[in-house]
Design an enzyme around this catalytic site. Structure first.
Site, PDB file in Angstrom:
ATOM      1  CE  LYS A  65      -5.567   3.849   8.529  1.00 45.50           C
ATOM      2  NZ  LYS A  65      -6.909   4.200   8.098  1.00 45.50           N
ATOM      3  N   GLY A 125     -14.453  -3.933  -0.939  1.00 47.91           N
ATOM      4  CA  GLY A 125     -13.095  -3.729  -0.451  1.00 47.91           C
ATOM      5  C   GLY A 125     -12.816  -4.492   0.823  1.00 47.91           C
TER       6      GLY A 125
HETATM    7  P1  NDP Z   1      -5.798  -0.513   1.130  1.00 48.72           P
HETATM    8  O1  NDP Z   1      -4.686  -0.188   0.199  1.00 48.72           O
HETATM    9  O2  NDP Z   1      -5.517  -1.240   2.374  1.00 48.72           O
HETATM   10  O3  NDP Z   1      -6.918  -1.369   0.339  1.00 48.72           O
HETATM   11  C1  NDP Z   1      -7.283  -1.052  -0.967  1.00 48.72           C
HETATM   12  C2  NDP Z   1      -8.559  -1.765  -1.355  1.00 48.72           C
HETATM   13  O4  NDP Z   1      -8.917  -1.327  -2.685  1.00 48.72           O
HETATM   14  C3  NDP Z   1      -8.429  -3.274  -1.425  1.00 48.72           C
HETATM   15  O5  NDP Z   1      -9.661  -3.853  -1.084  1.00 48.72           O
HETATM   16  C4  NDP Z   1      -8.106  -3.498  -2.906  1.00 48.72           C
HETATM   17  O6  NDP Z   1      -8.463  -4.766  -3.388  1.00 48.72           O
HETATM   18  C5  NDP Z   1      -8.994  -2.458  -3.543  1.00 48.72           C
HETATM   19  N1  NDP Z   1      -8.531  -2.118  -4.886  1.00 48.72           N
HETATM   20  C6  NDP Z   1      -7.475  -1.323  -5.203  1.00 48.72           C
HETATM   21  N2  NDP Z   1      -7.341  -1.250  -6.546  1.00 48.72           N
HETATM   22  C7  NDP Z   1      -8.320  -2.028  -7.077  1.00 48.72           C
HETATM   23  C8  NDP Z   1      -8.712  -2.358  -8.410  1.00 48.72           C
HETATM   24  N3  NDP Z   1      -8.035  -1.878  -9.474  1.00 48.72           N
HETATM   25  N4  NDP Z   1      -9.781  -3.148  -8.590  1.00 48.72           N
HETATM   26  C9  NDP Z   1     -10.467  -3.645  -7.521  1.00 48.72           C
HETATM   27  N5  NDP Z   1     -10.150  -3.354  -6.233  1.00 48.72           N
HETATM   28  C10 NDP Z   1      -9.089  -2.569  -6.012  1.00 48.72           C
HETATM   29  O7  NDP Z   1      -6.506   0.872   1.426  1.00 48.72           O
HETATM   30  P2  NDP Z   1      -7.429   1.291   2.676  1.00 48.72           P
HETATM   31  O8  NDP Z   1      -8.419   0.221   2.952  1.00 48.72           O
HETATM   32  O9  NDP Z   1      -6.582   1.758   3.788  1.00 48.72           O
HETATM   33  O10 NDP Z   1      -8.159   2.570   2.077  1.00 48.72           O
HETATM   34  C11 NDP Z   1      -9.132   2.448   1.056  1.00 48.72           C
HETATM   35  C12 NDP Z   1      -9.649   3.830   0.718  1.00 48.72           C
HETATM   36  O11 NDP Z   1     -10.262   4.396   1.863  1.00 48.72           O
HETATM   37  C13 NDP Z   1      -8.555   4.809   0.312  1.00 48.72           C
HETATM   38  O12 NDP Z   1      -9.022   5.549  -0.795  1.00 48.72           O
HETATM   39  C14 NDP Z   1      -8.399   5.697   1.523  1.00 48.72           C
HETATM   40  O13 NDP Z   1      -7.975   6.994   1.158  1.00 48.72           O
HETATM   41  C15 NDP Z   1      -9.828   5.712   2.050  1.00 48.72           C
HETATM   42  N6  NDP Z   1      -9.923   6.015   3.485  1.00 48.72           N
HETATM   43  C16 NDP Z   1     -10.749   7.047   3.860  1.00 48.72           C
HETATM   44  C17 NDP Z   1     -10.909   7.353   5.186  1.00 48.72           C
HETATM   45  C18 NDP Z   1     -11.794   8.496   5.576  1.00 48.72           C
HETATM   46  O14 NDP Z   1     -11.717   8.916   6.746  1.00 48.72           O
HETATM   47  N7  NDP Z   1     -12.632   8.993   4.700  1.00 48.72           N
HETATM   48  C19 NDP Z   1     -10.211   6.596   6.252  1.00 48.72           C
HETATM   49  C20 NDP Z   1      -9.375   5.528   5.747  1.00 48.72           C
HETATM   50  C21 NDP Z   1      -9.261   5.262   4.403  1.00 48.72           C
HETATM   51  P3  NDP Z   1      -7.375  -5.973  -3.422  1.00 48.72           P
HETATM   52  O15 NDP Z   1      -7.390  -6.535  -2.041  1.00 48.72           O
HETATM   53  O16 NDP Z   1      -7.887  -6.885  -4.444  1.00 48.72           O
HETATM   54  O17 NDP Z   1      -6.051  -5.349  -3.787  1.00 48.72           O
END
Ligand code: NDP
Length: 265
Positions: A65, A125
């Protein structure tokens, strides 16, 4: 025939093709919507295909993105502010990047008559979707936005875009009215968010951007404590509806049948 696609990595589980192709058929449009898994190196070429008319529109998902931005001619104000693009199209020979996640989240809350005005929001997040949630909450009049992310640096980077954010350490639970899981934690069955639920009472609102599974452990816990809960299914449907409107100038219907398409996939 017009060509649309969603790009990402991974992209296999994206429900965008299913939803857009359903609306394309329903509205008798001569078009097709596919998915394409890419690597960062392929981005420039695929965007040039929008410029030369081989592709009519692109949806962008994790992790591109932000990556797509340098290759676009213009950004809408929402895409500029969030530094996040999920919808690409061509207008007057320019390739434009837009962001419909912001409008998708706003519409999802409006749809259930949840009024954000004056409320304290707590976001978990700081990934790709977080800036869109923050902007939507600001637009809807949240009185305070608190954010927590496992990797603190990413939260601090977001604060550079939104200086009014309050940051708290991962695991800490401040006072809030609405808590939003904007992490990917919950996609897998055993995922749990490390939170001290004992300090959270009832009568708050738990929102999860995840919609598959429809009830993450986070939402189940919220419900058990006596809170209102909602998953990200309608947000997904509304962001797609906005993209469809941009590309085809038709507002497709979101009804029970459409929402059913987004289940158990
Ligand atoms: P990213 O991969 O950019 O970010 C992932 C986030 O999750 C980061 O903040 C990361 O933290 C955190 N995270 C992942 N694993 C862990 C863990 N084990 N412990 C703690 N924190 C964790 O993803 P997106 O922001 O693009 O998407 C996030 C979610 O939103 C996804 O599930 C996606 O499917 C959903 N989504 C839904 C939409 C909708 O229309 N409903 C639209 C867009 C997204 P860290 O920075 O520490 O890695």
């Amino acid at each position: 025939m017009k060509k649309y696609l969603v790009i990402g990595n991974p992209v296999e589980h994206s429900l965008s093709p299913k939803l857009h192709n359903y609306w394309i058929k329903e509205n008798k449009i001569d078009a097709v919507y596919n998915k394409k898994q890419l690597n960062e190196i392929d981005i420039q070429k695929i965007i040039s295909e929008v410029k030369n008319g081989e592709i009519d529109g692109i949806n962008v998902t994790v992790p591109f993105k932000k990556t797509v931005i340098p290759f676009l001619n213009e950004l809408t104000s929402v895409a500029k502010k969030t530094k996040s693009v999920n919808t690409i199209y061509k207008k007057m020979d320019k390739v434009i990047g837009d962001n419909t996640d912001v409008g998708g989240f706003e519409s999802a809350l409006q749809n259930i008559n949840y009024n954000v005005k004056g409320k304290i929001a707590f976001i978990l997040g700081a990934g790709g979707v977080a800036p869109s949630i923050i902007l939507a909450l600001k637009k809807m009049g949240a009185s305070k936005i608190i954010l927590s992310n496992r990797t603190k640096q990413k939260a601090e980077d977001l604060k550079k875009i939104y200086p009014e954010l309050d940051l708290v350490n991962w695991g800490d639970v401040p006072e809030f009215d609405i808590i939003i899981n904007a992490t990917s934690l919950g996609l897998k069955e055993n995922d749990t968010i490390k939170l001290d639920y004992s300090v959270i009472g009832p009568n708050k609102f738990f929102y999860d951007v995840i919609y598959n599974p429809s009830k993450t452990k986070f939402l189940l816990k919220g419900k058990e404590l006596g809170n209102q809960i909602e998953n990200g299914k309608t947000m997904f449907a509304y962001q797609a509806q906005l993209a469809f409107k941009i590309w085809h100038n038709i507002e497709p219907k979101i009804d029970e049948k459409v929402l059913k398409l987004l289940e158990n996939d």
